[in-house]
Structure formats: structure tokens, C-alpha cells
Design an enzyme around this catalytic site. Structure first.
Site, PDB file in Angstrom:
ATOM      1  CG  HIS A 266      -4.720   1.093   4.616  1.00  0.00           C
ATOM      2  ND1 HIS A 266      -4.615   0.914   5.973  1.00  0.00           N
ATOM      3  CD2 HIS A 266      -5.689   0.243   4.202  1.00  0.00           C
ATOM      4  CE1 HIS A 266      -5.487  -0.004   6.366  1.00  0.00           C
ATOM      5  NE2 HIS A 266      -6.155  -0.423   5.304  1.00  0.00           N
TER       6      HIS A 266
ATOM      7  CG  ASP B 242       1.341  -0.142   2.776  1.00  0.00           C
ATOM      8  OD1 ASP B 242       1.295  -1.362   2.545  1.00  0.00           O
ATOM      9  OD2 ASP B 242       0.390   0.507   3.249  1.00  0.00           O
TER      10      ASP B 242
ATOM     11  CD  GLN C 250      -4.337  -4.103  -1.327  1.00  0.00           C
ATOM     12  OE1 GLN C 250      -4.503  -4.960  -2.189  1.00  0.00           O
ATOM     13  NE2 GLN C 250      -5.073  -4.064  -0.220  1.00  0.00           N
TER      14      GLN C 250
ATOM     15  CE  LYS D 148      -4.046  -6.177   2.889  1.00  0.00           C
ATOM     16  NZ  LYS D 148      -5.474  -6.084   3.143  1.00  0.00           N
TER      17      LYS D 148
ATOM     18  CB  CYS E 224      -8.693   1.525   5.888  1.00  0.00           C
ATOM     19  SG  CYS E 224      -9.588   0.297   6.822  1.00  0.00           S
TER      20      CYS E 224
HETATM   21  N1  C6P Z   1      -6.219  -3.129   3.275  1.00  0.00           N
HETATM   22  C1  C6P Z   1      -8.368  -3.490   2.227  1.00  0.00           C
HETATM   23  O1  C6P Z   1      -9.481  -4.012   2.144  1.00  0.00           O
HETATM   24  P1  C6P Z   1      -3.258  -5.252   7.483  1.00  0.00           P
HETATM   25  O2  C6P Z   1      -4.639  -4.963   7.968  1.00  0.00           O
HETATM   26  O3  C6P Z   1      -2.222  -4.872   8.511  1.00  0.00           O
HETATM   27  O4  C6P Z   1      -3.072  -6.631   6.951  1.00  0.00           O
HETATM   28  O5  C6P Z   1      -3.018  -4.311   6.195  1.00  0.00           O
HETATM   29  C2  C6P Z   1      -3.206  -2.928   6.304  1.00  0.00           C
HETATM   30  C3  C6P Z   1      -3.053  -2.282   4.980  1.00  0.00           C
HETATM   31  C4  C6P Z   1      -2.006  -1.409   4.772  1.00  0.00           C
HETATM   32  N2  C6P Z   1      -1.779  -0.832   3.587  1.00  0.00           N
HETATM   33  C5  C6P Z   1      -2.577  -1.068   2.536  1.00  0.00           C
HETATM   34  C6  C6P Z   1      -2.275  -0.428   1.216  1.00  0.00           C
HETATM   35  C7  C6P Z   1      -3.674  -1.931   2.675  1.00  0.00           C
HETATM   36  O6  C6P Z   1      -4.451  -2.164   1.622  1.00  0.00           O
HETATM   37  C8  C6P Z   1      -3.930  -2.526   3.922  1.00  0.00           C
HETATM   38  C9  C6P Z   1      -5.131  -3.403   4.131  1.00  0.00           C
HETATM   39  C10 C6P Z   1      -7.413  -3.944   3.304  1.00  0.00           C
HETATM   40  O7  C6P Z   1      -8.010  -2.619   1.434  1.00  0.00           O
HETATM   41  C11 C6P Z   1      -8.071  -4.018   4.644  1.00  0.00           C
HETATM   42  S1  C6P Z   1      -8.501  -2.433   5.268  1.00  0.00           S
END
Ligand code: C6P
Length: 410
Positions: A127, A204, A207, A230, A368
């Protein structure tokens, strides 16, 4: 939290999520955008209401009753999370704004310990939150960013990853589950290999936290980042787990209230862990309610949750694969919860718009992960991402809606 787990019953679970009962354009909502954010259970909604209507006060600052109560709620949440991910100590749990903020914290602070020529490895499926902070850090510190490649199925090529490791590798930062492909990376093995050359490892977990058991001691990772929103909690709050010995060596990320021991105009000394990394008034309600969300999830056997979500994913993928012109993006042997696909000759956005009109929420676009889209030479995908409150019946409706949309757009 420990002890008897509730029997996994999707109907009963759904009843606890008011948002799932709403109508969109007169149709029952089918919420398949859980990778972007999950819906919130009543228990979390009640806790938000309770905090702001009764207990609202700043923490770590006041002797008065409400401040003490807020502080206790906040610190209790730290312990709930420590236990949930099996960290050694609550000092290893740092509250941040979310996964992005947690990764930026490490990139800035751990980055200060790196020197020109040191290397950081990420993967080709990351991401943007796990790419850009490292690019910025490498630019600042003169470090080198290396990318571990993937195959067409969307799996990390382990031999190529291993070939990148050497004595200059100081950090490996990798996603546990790809938000676009659903690939589950072998993070224990990656951690072992990285440690063998003396590198630290950041996982990370944006997910994975909502889908599977996380045991940071078992993984042996040095950092683990995730977002509250999430995992059925509020937005604007997240967690960075870090091993105490490493966090102790790292300089603060931001300056301000709460992160100090003593301030004079000549010199400031810093607070102990975890407060050294928590400058300013945090998202108090968010943290308390993240604790509630984790308590909510802890009622269920996470393996039953994982199995249900995996079955949904396989069911949706099998049905979609039968359509002519549909291409599944991400066919790793180990994957979960996400089905990404494209349709020949039709832009993902158009399918997403027609699905929306049928009450179905999916995400379309690059998710992203633009370098991943470049790898597959596509502008984006249609992504259905599942949570434990989704059902096979919803997938049947979704499949019919996809078919209808394709026929309309052909
Ligand atoms: N992915 C998706 O629709 P934040 O925005 O900080 O809560 O998470 C960022 C992030 C980082 N790593 C991974 C693997 C992610 O999936 C995400 C967030 C969302 O896939 C929003 S772009």
C-alpha cells in the site's frame, strides 16, 4: 476476554451492526468494502456515546474524577490490545492515528538511526502507506529502498526476497495481507530471514488484524502496525507495537505535551515508553472504543471467523471466474477476504457505479497500490472485501448484480 468463545452465528453477529440494516436506493445494503473500513457494532457505538456524554475529560493530566476515569479507560485499552496481540508489555503499545501514522513514526524515528547506504526492503504489493514513508526516509537519510518482486499470482518470490538481504539491510517492511490481492505473506519466515542478517521487521497489519489471530511474540516481528477503523473501531486511531528494546533506542517522533519528562529552554528530557511517542492530546474516545472493538471481536473464535471469511472469498471467486471476460487479480495459494477483478473492455469505475445503484458497496480503482496496478498493466480493479458479518446470500445477489452490470455495459 479469554475463556468460552461465543458460537459463530452470522445472523446474530449482523444484528449487532446497525449500519447493515440500512437501505441504499431502497435496496438492502450489501457492504463489501470492509478492506477500506469496517462497520461498527452497537457495543462500540454505545461506548462512543457514553464517553462523550458522560466521561469526556483529558487524560494523564487531571486529579479530578473524570480525568482519572478517562485515563483508566485509555490505559485499560492499552492492556486489552497488549493481551490481544500477545505483546510482552503494555509499554510496547503506542497509540497513533492509524497504520499510516504508525509506519511514518517508524520511518521517521527508526530512520534517524540509519546511515547513508543502509538498505530497506519492501515488497511490490505494498500500500502507498508502506512505500512513500520509506521513500521520504531514504531521501532524508541517503538510504536505499529495495523492492522484493512478486509473481503474476500475486505471491512474493521468496528466493528473490532472500537475494536482496545482506548486511546492509536494516529493515524489512511488509504487508501481512495485501489489500488489493488478498495475498497472505509468510511473515514468520520473512522475519526469520531478515533477522538472520540483523535487519528489523515491520509488519503492516492493516488488513490482517480483523481476520486472523495476531501473536507478535510468535511472529517475532519488531514492529506491527494496524488501524482501529478496520477492526470495528473508530477512525483516526491506530496502534504501533514495537519491541521495547528497539523503541527505547528510537528518538521521539513528535514533540509536545505528555511526551516529556522535563522541559527547560536549555534542554528537554523525554518521557518513558509508551508516552515518549504520544505527543499531545490523543484520540481518547477512539482508543477507549478501539479497546471495546477488540473486546467485541475477542468474543468469537477467530479461527471460525477466518474460515467463514475464507469460504466467502472462495465462493465469490469461483462464481466470478465462470464469467467470460472476468479476470481475477490475485490468485495466491494463501489468500483471504478479498476478491479483486477486472472485466475486459469495461472500466472498473463503471461496474462499481452500477453495483452501487443496486445497493452494493465495493471499492474500485487502484486501492492505493499504484505500483501493483502498473505491474498488472491495469488502471484498477473492482474489489469486494468481506468481513465476518457477510453472507453467502449477499454474494449470490452480488454475482447477479455483476452479471447484470456487465450485460448493461457490454
Ligand atoms: N487500505 C483500502 O481500501 P490507514 O488509512 O492508515 O487506516 O491504513 C492504510 C493502509 C495501510 N496498509 C494497508 C495494507 C492498507 O490496506 C491500508 C488501508 C484501505 O485498501 C484504504 S486505502
Amino acid at each position: 476476554m479469554e475463556g468460552q468463545k461465543k458460537h459463530f452465528n452470522v445472523r446474530e453477529i449482523r444484528e449487532q451492526f446497525p449500519a447493515l440494516r440500512r437501505l441504499i436506493y431502497g435496496k438492502n445494503l450489501i457492504y463489501f468494502d470492509n478492506g477500506a473500513t469496517s462497520q461498527k457494532p452497537q457495543m462500540v457505538l454505545d461506548a462512543i456515546n457514553m464517553y462523550y456524554s458522560k466521561d469526556n475529560a483529558n487524560i494523564h493530566r487531571g486529579v479530578h474524577y473524570m480525568s482519572q476515569k478517562a485515563t483508566t479507560g485509555f490505559e485499560d485499552a492499552r492492556q486489552i490490545i497488549q493481551k490481544y496481540i500477545n505483546a510482552n508489555k503494555s509499554e510496547e503499545i503506542i497509540f497513533t492515528k492509524g497504520t499510516t501514522d504508525s509506519i511514518n513514526l517508524v520511518a521517521f524515528s527508526f530512520g534517524q538511526l540509519l546511515n547513508a547506504g543502509d538498505e530497506v526492503i519492501i515488497s511490490a504489493m505494498e500500500h502507498h502507506s508502506n512505500i512513500v514513508p520509506w521513500q521520504m526516509m531514504c531521501e532524508r537519510r541517503g538510504c536505499i529502498l529495495k523492492i522484493a518482486p512478486i509473481n503474476k499470482k500475486g505471491e512474493l518470490i521468496m528466493a528473490d526476497f532472500e537475494a536482496l538481504l545482506n548486511s546492509k539491510t536494516k529493515l524489512v517492511s511488509i504487508t501481512h495481507i495485501s489489500n488489493t490481492l488478498g495475498t497472505i505473506n509468510p511473515i514468520k519466515e520473512i522475519t526469520q530471514k531478515a533477522h538472520a542478517v540483523g535487519a528489523k521487521v515491520l509488519i503492516d497489519g492493516a488488513q490482517s488484524i480483523q481476520h486472523m489471530k495476531i501473536d507478535v511474540k510468535d511472529i517475532d516481528c519488531d514492529f506491527f502496525a494496524f488501524s482501529s477503523h478496520k477492526v470495528f473501531g473508530p477512525t483516526g486511531v491506530g496502534v504501533l507495537y514495537g519491541k521495547e528494546a528497539i523503541l527505547e533506542k528510537m528518538p521521539p517522533y513528535q514533540g509536545g505535551g505528555d511526551m516529556i519528562a522535563k522541559v527547560t529552554f536549555e534542554k528537554t528530557t523525554y518521557n518513558e515508553l509508551p508516552f515518549k511517542f504520544e505527543a499531545g492530546t490523543p484520540h481518547i474516545a477512539g482508543v477507549i472504543c478501539l479497546g471495546k472493538a477488540i473486546e467485541f471481536l475477542s468474543q468469537f473464535d477467530i479461527e471460525a471467523v477466518q474460515k467463514h471469511e475464507h469460504d466467502l472469498m472462495e465462493y465469490a471467486q469461483d462464481m466470478l471466474s465462470t464469467f467470460e471476460g472476468v479476470n481475477i487479480i490475485g490468485e495466491a495459494k494463501k489468500k483471504t477476504s478479498v476478491v479483486s477483478f477486472t472485466v475486459d473492455g469495461i472500466h472498473p469505475f463503471d461496474i462499481g457505479t452500477l453495483l452501487d445503484k443496486q445497493g452494493i458497496a465495493v471499492r474500485t480503482g487502484h486501492h492505493c497500490t499504484q505500483p501493483l496496478m502498473d505491474f498488472y498493466k491495469i488502471p484498477g480493479t473492482i474489489r469486494a472485501s468481506f468481513a465476518f458479518y457477510n453472507t453467502k446470500e449477499e454474494i449470490d445477489t452480488f454475482i447477479e448484480a455483476v452479471e447484470k452490470s456487465i450485460n448493461m455495459l457490454k
